[in-house]
Design a protein around this motif. Structure first.
Motif, PDB file in Angstrom:
ATOM      1  N   GLU A   1       0.877  -1.325  -0.056  1.00  0.00           N
ATOM      2  CA  GLU A   1      -0.005  -0.107   0.200  1.00  0.00           C
ATOM      3  C   GLU A   1       0.672   1.172  -0.052  1.00  0.00           C
ATOM      4  OE1 GLU A   1      -2.968   2.340   2.566  1.00  0.00           O
ATOM      5  OE2 GLU A   1      -3.015   0.191   3.241  1.00  0.00           O
ATOM      6  N   ALA A   2       1.840   0.941   0.741  1.00  0.00           N
ATOM      7  CA  ALA A   2       2.862   2.612   0.590  1.00  0.00           C
ATOM      8  C   ALA A   2       3.416   2.832  -0.269  1.00  0.00           C
ATOM      9  CB  ALA A   2       4.356   2.129   1.606  1.00  0.00           C
ATOM     10  N   LEU A   3       3.772   1.299  -1.640  1.00  0.00           N
ATOM     11  CA  LEU A   3       3.760   2.124  -2.332  1.00  0.00           C
ATOM     12  C   LEU A   3       3.348   2.164  -3.482  1.00  0.00           C
ATOM     13  CD1 LEU A   3       6.333   1.220  -4.568  1.00  0.00           C
ATOM     14  CD2 LEU A   3       5.582  -1.487  -5.203  1.00  0.00           C
ATOM     15  N   ALA A   4       2.242   2.320  -3.318  1.00  0.00           N
ATOM     16  CA  ALA A   4       1.016   2.859  -4.573  1.00  0.00           C
ATOM     17  C   ALA A   4       1.062   4.787  -3.276  1.00  0.00           C
ATOM     18  CB  ALA A   4       0.108   2.262  -4.272  1.00  0.00           C
ATOM     19  N   TRP A   5       1.615   4.615  -2.504  1.00  0.00           N
ATOM     20  CA  TRP A   5       1.267   6.103  -2.398  1.00  0.00           C
ATOM     21  C   TRP A   5       2.012   6.742  -2.844  1.00  0.00           C
ATOM     22  CZ3 TRP A   5       2.349   5.079   3.693  1.00  0.00           C
ATOM     23  CH2 TRP A   5       1.162   4.631   4.357  1.00  0.00           C
ATOM     24  N   GLY A   6       3.746   6.648  -3.439  1.00  0.00           N
ATOM     25  CA  GLY A   6       4.460   6.852  -4.082  1.00  0.00           C
ATOM     26  C   GLY A   6       4.037   6.662  -5.588  1.00  0.00           C
ATOM     27  N   THR A   7       3.580   6.076  -6.334  1.00  0.00           N
ATOM     28  CA  THR A   7       3.181   6.000  -7.460  1.00  0.00           C
ATOM     29  C   THR A   7       1.993   5.768  -7.825  1.00  0.00           C
ATOM     30  OG1 THR A   7       2.599   3.734  -6.710  1.00  0.00           O
ATOM     31  CG2 THR A   7       4.884   4.031  -6.952  1.00  0.00           C
ATOM     32  N   ILE A   8       0.392   5.537  -7.779  1.00  0.00           N
ATOM     33  CA  ILE A   8      -0.469   6.170  -8.818  1.00  0.00           C
ATOM     34  C   ILE A   8      -1.016   7.227  -7.760  1.00  0.00           C
ATOM     35  CG2 ILE A   8      -1.655   4.375  -7.446  1.00  0.00           C
ATOM     36  CD1 ILE A   8      -2.522   5.264 -10.666  1.00  0.00           C
ATOM     37  N   ASN A   9      -1.133   6.787  -6.586  1.00  0.00           N
ATOM     38  CA  ASN A   9      -1.677   7.677  -5.845  1.00  0.00           C
ATOM     39  C   ASN A   9      -0.804   9.390  -5.878  1.00  0.00           C
ATOM     40  OD1 ASN A   9      -3.102   5.399  -4.645  1.00  0.00           O
ATOM     41  ND2 ASN A   9      -2.829   6.525  -2.523  1.00  0.00           N
ATOM     42  N   ASN A  10       0.576   9.520  -6.077  1.00  0.00           N
ATOM     43  CA  ASN A  10       1.020  11.066  -6.440  1.00  0.00           C
ATOM     44  C   ASN A  10       0.615  11.543  -7.844  1.00  0.00           C
ATOM     45  OD1 ASN A  10       2.470  10.791  -4.055  1.00  0.00           O
ATOM     46  ND2 ASN A  10       4.583  10.820  -4.855  1.00  0.00           N
ATOM     47  N   ALA A  11       0.411  10.224  -8.524  1.00  0.00           N
ATOM     48  CA  ALA A  11      -0.247  10.262 -10.224  1.00  0.00           C
ATOM     49  C   ALA A  11      -1.438  10.959 -10.000  1.00  0.00           C
ATOM     50  CB  ALA A  11       0.336   8.854 -10.665  1.00  0.00           C
TER      51      ALA A  11
ATOM     52  N   ALA B   1      -2.659  12.707  -7.599  1.00  0.00           N
ATOM     53  CA  ALA B   1      -2.450  14.368  -6.997  1.00  0.00           C
ATOM     54  C   ALA B   1      -2.767  14.780  -7.558  1.00  0.00           C
ATOM     55  CB  ALA B   1      -2.085  13.849  -5.607  1.00  0.00           C
ATOM     56  N   MET B   2      -1.479  14.736  -8.645  1.00  0.00           N
ATOM     57  CA  MET B   2      -1.341  16.016  -9.008  1.00  0.00           C
ATOM     58  C   MET B   2      -2.089  16.132 -11.101  1.00  0.00           C
ATOM     59  SD  MET B   2       1.012  17.464  -8.487  1.00  0.00           S
ATOM     60  CE  MET B   2       0.351  17.094  -6.750  1.00  0.00           C
ATOM     61  N   ARG B   3      -3.505  14.473 -10.302  1.00  0.00           N
ATOM     62  CA  ARG B   3      -4.561  15.061 -11.832  1.00  0.00           C
ATOM     63  C   ARG B   3      -3.371  14.289 -12.718  1.00  0.00           C
ATOM     64  NH1 ARG B   3      -6.318  15.267  -7.929  1.00  0.00           N
ATOM     65  NH2 ARG B   3      -8.297  16.383  -7.125  1.00  0.00           N
ATOM     66  N   LEU B   4      -2.553  13.086 -12.905  1.00  0.00           N
ATOM     67  CA  LEU B   4      -2.063  12.737 -13.587  1.00  0.00           C
ATOM     68  C   LEU B   4      -2.015  11.316 -14.201  1.00  0.00           C
ATOM     69  CD1 LEU B   4       1.515  15.192 -13.635  1.00  0.00           C
ATOM     70  CD2 LEU B   4      -0.048  14.859 -15.547  1.00  0.00           C
ATOM     71  N   ASP B   5      -3.127  10.550 -13.635  1.00  0.00           N
ATOM     72  CA  ASP B   5      -3.157   9.154 -13.632  1.00  0.00           C
ATOM     73  C   ASP B   5      -3.496   8.533 -14.473  1.00  0.00           C
ATOM     74  OD1 ASP B   5      -5.118  10.882 -11.877  1.00  0.00           O
ATOM     75  OD2 ASP B   5      -6.383   8.282 -12.651  1.00  0.00           O
ATOM     76  N   HIS B   6      -4.364   9.406 -15.332  1.00  0.00           N
ATOM     77  CA  HIS B   6      -4.547   9.286 -17.118  1.00  0.00           C
ATOM     78  C   HIS B   6      -2.961   8.874 -17.503  1.00  0.00           C
ATOM     79  CE1 HIS B   6      -3.823  13.599 -17.351  1.00  0.00           C
ATOM     80  NE2 HIS B   6      -3.953  13.410 -18.470  1.00  0.00           N
ATOM     81  N   ARG B   7      -1.992   8.641 -17.762  1.00  0.00           N
ATOM     82  CA  ARG B   7      -0.812   9.130 -18.439  1.00  0.00           C
ATOM     83  C   ARG B   7       0.663   8.820 -17.274  1.00  0.00           C
ATOM     84  NH1 ARG B   7       1.304  14.693 -19.329  1.00  0.00           N
ATOM     85  NH2 ARG B   7       3.459  13.123 -19.725  1.00  0.00           N
ATOM     86  N   ILE B   8       0.429   8.617 -16.040  1.00  0.00           N
ATOM     87  CA  ILE B   8       1.637   7.919 -15.006  1.00  0.00           C
ATOM     88  C   ILE B   8       1.153   7.480 -14.043  1.00  0.00           C
ATOM     89  CG2 ILE B   8       3.504   9.830 -16.268  1.00  0.00           C
ATOM     90  CD1 ILE B   8       3.451  10.894 -14.141  1.00  0.00           C
ATOM     91  N   GLY B   9       2.413   6.292 -12.846  1.00  0.00           N
ATOM     92  CA  GLY B   9       1.515   5.747 -12.408  1.00  0.00           C
ATOM     93  C   GLY B   9       1.504   4.872 -11.898  1.00  0.00           C
TER      94      GLY B   9
ATOM     95  N   ARG C   1      -0.183   0.821 -16.946  1.00  0.00           N
ATOM     96  CA  ARG C   1      -0.933   0.415 -18.104  1.00  0.00           C
ATOM     97  C   ARG C   1      -1.088   0.132 -19.562  1.00  0.00           C
ATOM     98  NH1 ARG C   1      -1.016  -2.160 -14.226  1.00  0.00           N
ATOM     99  NH2 ARG C   1      -3.037  -2.139 -12.677  1.00  0.00           N
ATOM    100  N   PRO C   2      -1.312   0.106 -20.486  1.00  0.00           N
ATOM    101  CA  PRO C   2      -1.805   0.214 -21.765  1.00  0.00           C
ATOM    102  C   PRO C   2      -2.119   1.277 -21.895  1.00  0.00           C
ATOM    103  CG  PRO C   2      -2.334  -2.227 -21.864  1.00  0.00           C
ATOM    104  CD  PRO C   2      -2.591  -1.832 -19.777  1.00  0.00           C
ATOM    105  N   GLY C   3      -1.484   2.078 -22.613  1.00  0.00           N
ATOM    106  CA  GLY C   3      -1.746   3.238 -23.454  1.00  0.00           C
ATOM    107  C   GLY C   3      -1.096   4.886 -22.260  1.00  0.00           C
ATOM    108  N   LYS C   4      -0.869   3.875 -21.576  1.00  0.00           N
ATOM    109  CA  LYS C   4       0.061   5.384 -20.578  1.00  0.00           C
ATOM    110  C   LYS C   4       1.915   5.076 -20.846  1.00  0.00           C
ATOM    111  CE  LYS C   4      -2.522   4.785 -16.331  1.00  0.00           C
ATOM    112  NZ  LYS C   4      -2.121   4.570 -13.968  1.00  0.00           N
ATOM    113  N   GLN C   5       2.524   6.275 -20.244  1.00  0.00           N
ATOM    114  CA  GLN C   5       3.545   6.368 -20.505  1.00  0.00           C
ATOM    115  C   GLN C   5       4.763   5.287 -19.727  1.00  0.00           C
ATOM    116  OE1 GLN C   5       4.556  10.884 -20.366  1.00  0.00           O
ATOM    117  NE2 GLN C   5       6.337  10.001 -18.749  1.00  0.00           N
ATOM    118  N   ALA C   6       5.204   5.145 -20.575  1.00  0.00           N
ATOM    119  CA  ALA C   6       6.444   3.874 -19.718  1.00  0.00           C
ATOM    120  C   ALA C   6       7.230   4.221 -18.948  1.00  0.00           C
ATOM    121  CB  ALA C   6       6.734   3.336 -20.778  1.00  0.00           C
ATOM    122  N   ASP C   7       6.845   4.456 -18.078  1.00  0.00           N
ATOM    123  CA  ASP C   7       8.070   5.348 -16.111  1.00  0.00           C
ATOM    124  C   ASP C   7       8.656   4.171 -15.634  1.00  0.00           C
ATOM    125  OD1 ASP C   7       7.593   7.742 -17.373  1.00  0.00           O
ATOM    126  OD2 ASP C   7       6.672   8.487 -16.259  1.00  0.00           O
TER     127      ASP C   7
END
Length: 296
Positions: free
Chosen positions: A192-202, A204-212, A215-221
């Motif tokens: 769960e803590a790992l999610a805080w720093g990945t998808i949750n941070n995305a 928080a910045m309204r960028l979860d459609h691109r990063i975090g 998933r297919p269609g997302k940026q390869a970070d």
């Protein structure tokens, strides 16, 4: 300076926002996008808050503000007042928010505002429960940042580690008050803590459609972490290994948008060598400026 207005009375520069929004930062799908770091109710007058929130809305920009929630903030009612003014929307982020009372926190979350906690500097000043813990209990998604490296490490892995332990501390204290002699289960799992720093941070910045997340269609970070270092070798679970053990040196490869920017443990982006040389020069200059008795 004498004769000049206090910074709390100076609105965000509209001309500069317009110049950036119509120039290099016109698009919201580039690697670097435009947002506004505003003073907010903590440091700006209500008139400036009205101006800055309206400006962000006019240009379709995300905004973020440093917030403690002390009684001495410039707009006494804080987000209660901003909500009454109709200024709040989901395109806003609060950093810290340690002292927000429950009713104000409910207003913030009700407006869809994200909150980012930086537990290391927050607990350095006062042992208040991080706001991210209170958000989690309300079913929200904690977001974790590093704040200012004058007060603590600027490494995200360290921030996640500290956040996890502080969350567990407050959760365990609450559970122990109810069951003082019972053995307590682990309050919060590492994954769960790992999610805080990945998808949750995305989010928080309204960028979860691109990063975090991958998933297919997302940026390869992507980061690739070594498993054979003496730091990580004891770990068998990837989330455990990353959050509890790994150091920056264990991150062997980094891809941003599918482009390699770190490989074999070395930064590869253009200008990395100059950045290292500049950092060395600054460190040497700072060292030589110290009195001799402090150069130890």
């Amino acid at each position: 300076k004498p004769g000049q207005p206090h910074y709390s009375e100076i609105p965000y520069p509209r001309a500069e926002v317009g110049r950036l929004r119509k120039g290099r930062l016109a698009t919201d799908d580039a690697r670097v996008t435009l947002a506004m770091c505003i003073l907010g109710s903590e440091y700006a007058t209500l008139d400036v808050c009205r101006h800055d929130f309206a400006l962000a809305r006019e240009f379709g920009l995300f905004s973020s503000a440093h917030v403690w929630g002390h009684a001495n903030r410039t707009v006494p009612g804080g987000y209660r007042t901003l909500a009454a003014e109709g200024l709040l929307s989901a395109d806003h982020n609060i950093v810290h928010g340690n002292y927000l009372e429950d009713d104000e926190l409910d207003i913030v979350l009700g407006a869809g505002i994200s909150v980012t906690s930086a537990p290391s500097p927050e607990l350095r000043l006062r042992a208040n429960e991080p706001l991210s813990s209170r958000i989690r209990r309300r079913g929200g998604t904690p977001s974790i940042g590093v704040d200012c490296n004058a007060f603590g490490s600027d490494r995200m892995l360290d921030a996640l580690r500290f956040a996890l332990q502080s969350h567990r501390l407050f959760a365990n204290q609450a559970a122990a008050r109810e069951h003082p002699k019972a053995a307590l289960p682990v309050a919060i799992k590492t994954r769960e803590a790992l999610a805080w720093g990945t998808i949750n941070n995305a989010k928080a910045m309204r960028l979860d459609h691109r990063i975090g997340s991958l998933r297919p269609g997302k940026q390869a970070d992507i980061i690739i972490v070594r498993r054979d270092s003496l730091t990580v070798a004891p770990a068998t679970d990837p989330a455990q290994g990353l959050v509890n053990y790994a150091q920056n040196a264990d991150i062997e490869t980094v891809l941003v948008g599918g482009n390699i920017v770190k490989q074999d443990g070395r930064l590869t982006y253009k200008g990395a060598d100059k950045a290292r040389a500049d950092a060395d020069a600054v460190a040497a200059r700072l060292f030589t400026s110290l009195p001799p008795d402090l150069r130890k």
